[in-house]
Design an enzyme around this catalytic site. Structure first.
Site, short mmCIF file in Angstrom:
data_model
loop_
_atom_site.label_atom_id
_atom_site.label_comp_id
_atom_site.label_asym_id
_atom_site.label_seq_id
_atom_site.Cartn_x
_atom_site.Cartn_y
_atom_site.Cartn_z
CE LYS A 37 43.44 -3.47 14.84
NZ LYS A 37 44.07 -5.03 14.90
NE ARG A 135 47.70 -10.92 12.73
CZ ARG A 135 46.94 -10.44 13.37
NH1 ARG A 135 45.63 -10.30 13.12
NH2 ARG A 135 47.29 -9.67 14.62
CG HIS A 163 47.73 -10.22 18.27
ND1 HIS A 163 47.39 -9.26 18.78
CD2 HIS A 163 46.87 -10.81 17.97
CE1 HIS A 163 46.09 -8.85 19.17
NE2 HIS A 163 45.98 -10.14 18.21
NE ARG A 216 49.71 -5.33 20.66
CZ ARG A 216 50.22 -6.43 21.06
NH1 ARG A 216 51.45 -6.35 21.66
NH2 ARG A 216 49.88 -7.49 20.96
CE1 TYR A 262 14.21 -3.16 -4.59
CE2 TYR A 262 15.32 -2.68 -2.51
CZ TYR A 262 15.03 -2.27 -3.83
OH TYR A 262 15.44 -1.01 -4.44
CB CYS A 308 16.34 -0.44 0.93
SG CYS A 308 14.64 -1.25 1.10
CG MET A 309 22.48 1.35 -1.18
SD MET A 309 22.94 1.90 -2.71
CE MET A 309 23.40 0.15 -3.45
CG ASP A 310 20.17 4.46 -0.31
OD1 ASP A 310 21.49 4.65 -0.28
OD2 ASP A 310 19.71 4.30 -1.41
#
Length: 366
Positions: A37, A135, A163, A216, A262, A308-310
């Protein structure tokens, strides 16, 4: 596809195969169900599924109907279980594609019985028992009613599972209560054709006596222990399958007292060599990792200033050339940075770390 940016996640499929072999041995006669998953926990669901099948795995599990259908469209034709809730519209699709669904409640069973197409093969069902997780699942006392309903409708009753909520913890009160509940449920199911599987990675490691017909294996398929407690107690060895690498793209000397990034949250205490790396929070290197170390030539060096973002910046011990390899997760020389280290820095669990690495980071398979 050519990747011009040097940031990449390297997936060692041989490590995944090695972990599978460990669990096959641990499980004995029980079948190993590979849980793929969430894009195989960020490792790449198609490539991991193909390698698992090539290694002898005959049963995969995913979380959503969309994940299951995607695998079918990619040519994965092995047994496939959807662990989570499935909507009405997907019922005939599951019949057509031979996808096994988790029956999560009496109401769900009633809905599925009406949605199932009687002209198609019976809908494959694994009955989920809520033994304490709270759940999804049928309460233990409703098991008999659920099984009778399954057998009276256009279903194929192929499995029964639960589970565990605390199999990875030292305190075992809830775990033992769940085991007790499930033993009573299992004793009431006399059909040997119904596959019983209750163990997740933690239970498979710590309680091999609960293997029943299948285990599992999710997080530990990728070489990550379910918790620090399990890692300290387990007698098996796991091999991490993912490493994260990039390269230095810019280097400059910052003068003492100058601020970086920043918010100016970091100021150089002396003249310092600062490297810029092309990875940021849009890639999954979250801002909470400010201060986390990376490896350059086998030496630990800290991320300084806000991520930073990148991009992000690293304080170097000396000037290094542009193109110098940097390891963010994995081994370099005699040093290693594990996902568990990132998780501790982010105050979360190791499961989350590979899942937060975004699609912008290419997965390279070896």
């Amino acid at each position: 596809m050519v990747n011009y940016r040097p940031t990449k996640a390297i997936i060692d499929l041989a490590a995944i195969e090695k972990n599978l072999e460990v669990f096959k041995k641990q499980a004995g006669k029980a079948e190993v169900i590979a849980v793929v998953k969430a894009d195989a926990y960020g490792h790449g669901v198609v490539e991991v599924s193909q390698r698992a099948i090539a290694s002898g795995i005959r049963f995969l599990a995913v979380a959503t109907p969309d994940e299951a259908l995607f695998l079918r469209k990619q040519g994965i034709d092995t047994r496939l279980l959807v662990l989570g809730a499935t909507p009405e519209a997907f019922i005939p699709v599951a019949q057509q594609e031979e996808i096994t669904l988790a029956a999560i409640s009496l109401a769900w069973l009633e809905m599925a019985s009406k949605a199932a197409n009687p002209k198609l093969r019976p809908l494959k069902i694994h009955l989920k028992i809520d033994s304490g997780m709270r759940r999804v699942g049928v309460f233990p006392e409703d098991t008999e009613q659920a099984i009778n309903f399954i057998r009276q409708n256009h279903f194929s009753f192929d499995g029964l599972f639960t589970h565990f909520a605390t199999a990875d913890e030292e305190s075992g009160a809830l775990f033992q209560q769940q085991v007790k509940e499930m033993r009573a449920v299992i004793a009431s199911v006399s059909d040997p054709s119904v596959m019983i599987h209750v163990s997740n990675s933690a239970a498979a490691i710590m309680h091999p006596d609960l293997a029943y017909d299948g285990v599992r294996i999710g997080i530990s398929l990728y070489g990550i222990a379910p918790s620090a407690y399990v890692e300290n107690q387990m007698a098996i060895g796991l091999t991490p399958a993912m490493s994260l690498e990039t390269e230095i793209v810019h280097v400059k000397k910052v003068k003492a007292g100058e601020a970086l990034s920043y918010g100016a949250t970091y100021r150089a205490k002396e003249d310092e060599w600062i490297a810029t790396l092309p990875i940021g929070y849009a890639d999954g290197m979250l801002r909470g990792l400010q201060g986390q170390e990376v490896l350059v030539r086998g030496m630990r060096m800290p991320v300084v200033g806000r991520i930073c973002m990148d991009q992000c910046m690293v304080k170097l011990t000396e000037e290094f050339p542009i193109g110098e390899k940097v390891t963010l997760i994995g081994k370099q020389g005699n040093e290693q940075i594990r996902m568990e280290e990132w998780a501790e820095k982010l105050d979360t669990i190791p499961y989350e770390v590979p899942c937060i690495l975004t699609k912008r980071v290419p997965r390279i398979y070896c």
